[in-house]
Design an enzyme around this catalytic site. Structure first.
Site, PDB file in Angstrom:
ATOM      1  N   LYS A 256      11.245  45.539 -35.864  1.00  0.00           N
ATOM      2  CA  LYS A 256      10.762  44.982 -34.627  1.00  0.00           C
ATOM      3  C   LYS A 256      10.770  43.305 -34.770  1.00  0.00           C
ATOM      4  O   LYS A 256       9.916  42.928 -35.696  1.00  0.00           O
ATOM      5  CB  LYS A 256       9.415  45.742 -34.180  1.00  0.00           C
ATOM      6  CG  LYS A 256       8.707  44.726 -33.149  1.00  0.00           C
ATOM      7  CD  LYS A 256       7.330  45.678 -32.830  1.00  0.00           C
ATOM      8  CE  LYS A 256       6.467  44.517 -31.926  1.00  0.00           C
ATOM      9  NZ  LYS A 256       5.008  45.206 -31.479  1.00  0.00           N
ATOM     10  N   ASP A 261       3.880  38.256 -29.381  1.00  0.00           N
ATOM     11  CA  ASP A 261       3.450  39.151 -28.099  1.00  0.00           C
ATOM     12  C   ASP A 261       2.383  38.824 -27.287  1.00  0.00           C
ATOM     13  O   ASP A 261       1.308  38.903 -28.049  1.00  0.00           O
ATOM     14  CB  ASP A 261       3.351  40.485 -29.273  1.00  0.00           C
ATOM     15  CG  ASP A 261       2.847  41.563 -28.185  1.00  0.00           C
ATOM     16  OD1 ASP A 261       2.872  41.673 -26.962  1.00  0.00           O
ATOM     17  OD2 ASP A 261       2.277  42.800 -28.822  1.00  0.00           O
ATOM     18  N   LYS A 268      -2.910  40.359 -23.249  1.00  0.00           N
ATOM     19  CA  LYS A 268      -3.881  40.570 -24.332  1.00  0.00           C
ATOM     20  C   LYS A 268      -4.818  39.671 -24.295  1.00  0.00           C
ATOM     21  O   LYS A 268      -4.929  38.352 -23.546  1.00  0.00           O
ATOM     22  CB  LYS A 268      -3.238  39.969 -25.655  1.00  0.00           C
ATOM     23  CG  LYS A 268      -2.199  41.166 -26.233  1.00  0.00           C
ATOM     24  CD  LYS A 268      -1.692  40.945 -27.820  1.00  0.00           C
ATOM     25  CE  LYS A 268      -0.600  41.699 -28.233  1.00  0.00           C
ATOM     26  NZ  LYS A 268      -1.321  43.136 -28.403  1.00  0.00           N
ATOM     27  N   ARG A 342       7.727  49.714 -29.379  1.00  0.00           N
ATOM     28  CA  ARG A 342       8.725  50.817 -29.358  1.00  0.00           C
ATOM     29  C   ARG A 342       9.947  50.729 -28.369  1.00  0.00           C
ATOM     30  O   ARG A 342      10.944  51.496 -28.431  1.00  0.00           O
ATOM     31  CB  ARG A 342       7.885  52.101 -28.941  1.00  0.00           C
ATOM     32  CG  ARG A 342       6.957  51.867 -27.668  1.00  0.00           C
ATOM     33  CD  ARG A 342       5.853  52.821 -27.389  1.00  0.00           C
ATOM     34  NE  ARG A 342       4.623  52.238 -28.216  1.00  0.00           N
ATOM     35  CZ  ARG A 342       3.750  52.517 -28.200  1.00  0.00           C
ATOM     36  NH1 ARG A 342       3.405  53.782 -27.663  1.00  0.00           N
ATOM     37  NH2 ARG A 342       2.517  51.993 -28.821  1.00  0.00           N
TER      38      ARG A 342
HETATM   39  N1  BES Z   1       1.748  43.769 -31.672  1.00  0.00           N
HETATM   40  C1  BES Z   1       0.927  44.947 -31.299  1.00  0.00           C
HETATM   41  C2  BES Z   1       0.510  45.704 -32.525  1.00  0.00           C
HETATM   42  C3  BES Z   1      -0.508  44.822 -33.342  1.00  0.00           C
HETATM   43  C4  BES Z   1      -1.838  44.737 -32.983  1.00  0.00           C
HETATM   44  C5  BES Z   1       0.171  44.176 -34.374  1.00  0.00           C
HETATM   45  C6  BES Z   1      -2.668  44.205 -34.106  1.00  0.00           C
HETATM   46  C7  BES Z   1      -0.835  43.291 -35.392  1.00  0.00           C
HETATM   47  C8  BES Z   1      -2.158  43.331 -34.933  1.00  0.00           C
HETATM   48  C9  BES Z   1       1.492  45.756 -30.469  1.00  0.00           C
HETATM   49  O1  BES Z   1       2.825  45.553 -29.606  1.00  0.00           O
HETATM   50  C10 BES Z   1       0.627  46.375 -29.334  1.00  0.00           C
HETATM   51  O2  BES Z   1       0.166  45.450 -28.465  1.00  0.00           O
HETATM   52  N2  BES Z   1       0.303  47.644 -29.485  1.00  0.00           N
HETATM   53  C11 BES Z   1      -0.842  48.133 -28.484  1.00  0.00           C
HETATM   54  C12 BES Z   1      -0.377  49.293 -27.850  1.00  0.00           C
HETATM   55  C13 BES Z   1      -1.294  49.977 -26.905  1.00  0.00           C
HETATM   56  C14 BES Z   1      -1.148  48.951 -25.837  1.00  0.00           C
HETATM   57  C15 BES Z   1      -0.830  51.381 -26.621  1.00  0.00           C
HETATM   58  C16 BES Z   1      -2.140  48.179 -29.377  1.00  0.00           C
HETATM   59  O3  BES Z   1      -1.849  48.375 -30.330  1.00  0.00           O
HETATM   60  O4  BES Z   1      -3.207  47.677 -28.720  1.00  0.00           O
HETATM   61 ZN    ZN Z   2       3.852  43.808 -30.544  1.00  0.00          ZN
HETATM   62 MN    MN Z   3       2.057  44.437 -27.788  1.00  0.00          MN
END
Ligand code: BES
Ligand code: ZN
Ligand code: MN
Length: 492
Positions: A256, A261, A268, A342
């Site tokens: 990935k 992000d 976020k 994903r």
């Molecule tokens: N890149 C993030 C996950 C992440 C979080 C990596 C903290 C490193 C540190 C991923 O893309 C994400 O935002 N995941 C969400 C998924 C949710 C929306 C189902 C998450 O983990 O909150």
């Molecule tokens: Zn991410």
């Molecule tokens: Mn994300």
């Protein structure tokens, strides 16, 4: 770029010890047994090592401990580092001892009188892994922890240099991963990332960069949907290392590579968002591993594929509620644009299997915050459809000291992805967030493909230095994957 010190291998020169600047390191057993270098240091310091060995506290010193004697009398050095190693000291103990030496260098030179060959190799590996500082963007005082020059002295220095070469090649791969992960997103755009991967052609890798038109042609619409809100173009980069038999199916590594992000329209929160420059950590590990394999000329076929995108909000960004079609043909309802990893991986994984028919596939991603809740920053989450393949990876990770823990998969988790209007939705709710994310990916794994998914959100970056890495990007996984290749795909 980062500050990395090459290690110089030189013949032992005991006469130079008294005048050596910076730090001098010698080995001592817990019983106080001295090799010729330690004896010389002891003589120069009029018995400091012998007194140390007799001290009550020394008897309790564990193998791998480093005791520093400041401004030793009779020597020009500002410190004499005494490395305590017993006869049984294994690779892990020696690697960590080497890393301790590197961690305390503070920009000063280090002359290490290195004991026998096995010890010298592993000490060199530990020094190489820890002697890293990312000071590319500091204009004034460079990082105080930056390493200085390292000279490893041994009577058979040429043999040791040759034997340590593959270990140092892998350390260079680790450093490449750290450089990519530490780099901010305004510097490491998708275009810059692809350019850095193209530069690896120099190492003998075949590198292809697929642009948005080619990705659209292939039908990678879930991947493209993630990048469509960004001004940086989405790309997929394919890196092939052909070191094995011409007809042997390759191992596929898929990463990935979300260079930033922001969450997209499902934006976020501000606090901590700066850490999302590391959301390309999976792609960084794939790149570093390919670098390591090429540098040590691994006798195996391995293909690395990374999906490079930026997840930004804009008028062109995808919305919650959108439905997109994957390359496989399955449709996805995007509930949350922040569950983007994903969407990137499913298309690249499908492409990897269609094109390369791999003997095995490992994907790596900073995929979920939930894995940090579950496993903290100690261990990555491991998911697999194949017990033997998974077992081999876990063994490799154990040997390299990279934490990893297997998590479950199952139909009940898969059911949480049911969508009202499409074949699946991209989130399964808050419970078991890391597992439903893995379950989403599993839908894009063919029955015949042994597959491992590594959720590295917790281990790719650390706020405090670890034994083998200063704070920041760790390069977690490069050494375990290199070892997996060595053990499972390289027949000697
Ligand atoms: N890149 C993030 C996950 C992440 C979080 C990596 C903290 C490193 C540190 C991923 O893309 C994400 O935002 N995941 C969400 C998924 C949710 C929306 C189902 C998450 O983990 O909150
Ligand atoms: Zn991410
Ligand atoms: Mn994300």
């Amino acid at each position: 770029m980062s500050h990395v010190t090459p290690i110089r291998f030189a013949p032992t020169d005991l006469d130079a010890m008294a005048g050596a600047e910076g730090r001098v390191a010698v080995l001592l057993t817990p019983e106080g047994k001295m090799d010729p270098a330690a004896r010389r240091a002891n003589r120069l310091t009029r018995g400091a090592l012998a007194r140390l060995a007799e001290a009550e506290s020394f008897a309790k010193a564990e193998s791998g401990t480093v005791i520093s004697l400041g401004w030793p009398a009779g020597m020009a050095a500002e410190a004499l580092d005494v490395v305590v190693v017993d006869r049984k000291a294994d690779a892990d103990v020696l690697r960590r001892a080497g890393a301790k030496l590197a961690a305390s260098m503070n920009g000063k030179a280090l002359s290490l009188f290195a004991g026998n060959q096995r010890r010298a190799e592993r000490l060199a590996e530990g020094i190489a892994l820890r002697a890293y500082a990312f000071d590319a963007h500091k204009t004034g005082d460079k990082d105080a922890g930056a390493p200085g020059a390292v000279t490893l002295m041994h009577s058979r220095h040429e043999e040791i240099e040759a034997a340590a070469a593959p270990l140092l090649a892998v350390a260079e791969g680790v450093h490449m991963t750290r450089d990519l992960v530490n780099e901010p997103a305004n510097v490491l755009t998708t275009t810059e990332f692809a350019a850095r991967l193209e530069a690896m052609r120099e190492l003998g890798l075949e590198v292809e960069v697929l642009d948005e038109d080619q990705l659209a042609e292939l039908g990678m619409r879930t991947l493209l949907s993630v990048g469509q809100g960004s001004d940086s173009p989405s790309k997929v980069v394919v890196m092939q290392w052909k070191g094995g038999e011409a007809d042997a199916a390759p191992l596929a590594l898929v990463g990935k590579g979300v260079v930033f992000d922001a969450g997209g329209i499902s934006l976020k929160p501000a606090a901590g968002m700066e850490d999302m420059t590391m959301d390309m950590g999976g792609a960084g590990v794939v790149a570093g591993t390919m670098c390591a394999l090429a540098r040590r000329k691994a006798k195996a076929n391995v293909v690395g594929l990374v999906g490079l995108v930026e997840n930004m909000p804009s008028g062109r960004a995808s919305r919650p509620g959108d439905v997109v079609r994957s390359m496989k043909g399955d449709t996805v309802e995007i509930i949350n644009t922040d569950a983007e990893g994903r969407l990137v991986l499913c298309d690249v994984m499908w492409y990897a299997q269609e094109r390369f028919k791999p003997a095995g596939m490992v994907d790596l991603a900073t995929l979920t915050g939930a894995i940090i809740i579950g496993l903290g920053h100690e261990k990555a989450g491991v998911f697999s459809n194949d017990d033997a393949f998974c077992g081999a990876f876990l063994k490799a990770a154990e040997a390299t000291g990279e934490g990893a823990w297997r998590m479950p998969l199952g139909k009940a988790y898969d059911d949480m992805l049911k969508s009202r209007i499409a074949d699946m939705k991209n989130v399964g709710g808050r419970p078991a967030g890391s597992i439903t994310a893995a379950q989403f990916l599993a839908r894009f794994v063919k029955d015949e493909t042994p597959w491992i998914h590594l959720d590295i959100a917790g281990v790719a970056l650390v706020k405090e230095g670890t034994e083998l890495a200063p704070k920041g990007a760790t390069g977690w996984g490069v050494r375990a994957l290199d070892r997996l290749v060595r053990q499972r795909y390289e027949a000697e």
